[in-house]
Design a protein around this motif. Sequence first.
Motif, short mmCIF file in Angstrom:
data_model
loop_
_atom_site.label_atom_id
_atom_site.label_comp_id
_atom_site.label_asym_id
_atom_site.label_seq_id
_atom_site.Cartn_x
_atom_site.Cartn_y
_atom_site.Cartn_z
N ALA A 40 5.07 -23.36 -23.97
CA ALA A 40 5.53 -21.98 -23.82
C ALA A 40 6.74 -21.91 -22.90
O ALA A 40 7.69 -21.14 -23.16
N LEU A 41 6.73 -22.70 -21.83
CA LEU A 41 7.88 -22.73 -20.92
C LEU A 41 9.12 -23.29 -21.62
O LEU A 41 10.22 -22.74 -21.49
N VAL A 74 11.37 -12.58 -25.63
CA VAL A 74 10.44 -12.44 -24.50
C VAL A 74 9.02 -12.89 -24.85
O VAL A 74 8.21 -13.09 -23.93
N TRP A 75 8.72 -13.06 -26.13
CA TRP A 75 7.35 -13.42 -26.53
C TRP A 75 6.85 -14.70 -25.87
O TRP A 75 5.73 -14.73 -25.36
N PRO A 76 7.62 -15.79 -25.85
CA PRO A 76 7.10 -17.01 -25.22
C PRO A 76 6.77 -16.83 -23.74
O PRO A 76 5.79 -17.41 -23.25
N ALA A 77 7.58 -16.04 -23.03
CA ALA A 77 7.31 -15.81 -21.62
C ALA A 77 6.00 -15.05 -21.43
O ALA A 77 5.22 -15.34 -20.51
N GLU A 95 7.86 -23.00 -31.50
CA GLU A 95 7.24 -21.73 -31.86
C GLU A 95 6.06 -21.91 -32.79
O GLU A 95 5.02 -21.27 -32.63
N THR A 119 10.49 -20.71 -23.99
CA THR A 119 11.18 -19.66 -23.25
C THR A 119 12.60 -20.09 -22.88
O THR A 119 13.57 -19.34 -23.05
#
Length: 348
Positions: free
Chosen positions: A285-286, A327-330, A204, A289
């Motif tokens: 990011a994946l 949900v932010w990373p997605a 993050e 998530t």
Amino acid sequence: MRLGALLLYVLLIGYGSLYPFSGWRASLNGSLAFLSAPWPHHITRTDLITNILAYLPLGYLLAAWLRLYLSRWRTVLWAILATSLFSLLMEWSQTFLPGRIAATQDIAANVTGAMVGVMLYRLLQESKWPGHLLPGWRGRWLAPGLWSNFGLLMLALWGLSQLSLDVPSLVAGNLKTHFVPFWEIPGNDGYRFHLLHALIFGLEGALASLLIASLMRHPPRKLSGWAAIFGFVLVCKLLAAALLLKGWVLPRLLSAEMVSGMVLAALLIFWARREPAGLHAQFLALLLTLAGALQFLLHSNAMRAFSGGSGAIPLNITALAAWVALVWPALVLILLWLHPRPLARRVP
């Protein structure tokens, strides 16, 4: 776009106020009895701050939409009145939910946050200071276009996620059980290192830094520029924790998971720094998530025995921040995947 953003945020506030939407029953003392109840002797700092911060964007978005149709002072009046009625509706609805407590101090905090949002909208107009400085500041430092606007929205959602009571927020629930300062580890026989927490902290921190760099007109090339961005991310996380915690608790945030996660974040930033919105950032990011989804499953009721936790989800506005963190990373992954790239030059 203003009306759409307003309606979306109203739905988010409704979700955070009325979760888990089950067990509805009639109020024993009357649904409006909470209006005449005395204020408690002790008001928790977490509830006060989160209620103010949650309704601040609502006041801002409502004022921005109403200003298209009303005069300046009518916009202020109707925005405050509408947010007051909406807050009253949410508190009244909570009287029918078990485990939720309706209180007039929550309404006061909500209205205060909405008023701050309305005043903030007035200050950020181009005809006022510092509003007239923002277009020039943005043109000087940030990339133009719609993609950059969505990137700023992602950063705002990341800031909201820091008000959660679980990782990746530094607060992370009960500090006595989930966080052990690294200097207390040698004398703690029952300590167990949470590898997943450290991984989430690292991913993050790196992803937030890379997102900021990708929004800049000229991404940093020197390590000093990256250090400044990473330092800004750390300061934001510490400020969010300081809003929710007492001062004497803040040193306990220096847990082994947090420190090792920040070291990992620095290494990941160094690895992906050449193209902040490229494949390396998308891969991070994946991973974040997937790690966030695993963290959610380990703390859900279905996996309670495996995780050893309570499996509880906070029944207040911080639940909204917890879902945003999930949900932010997605959303960032989708944004990075849609990142516009310059056309390749033809070689003569």
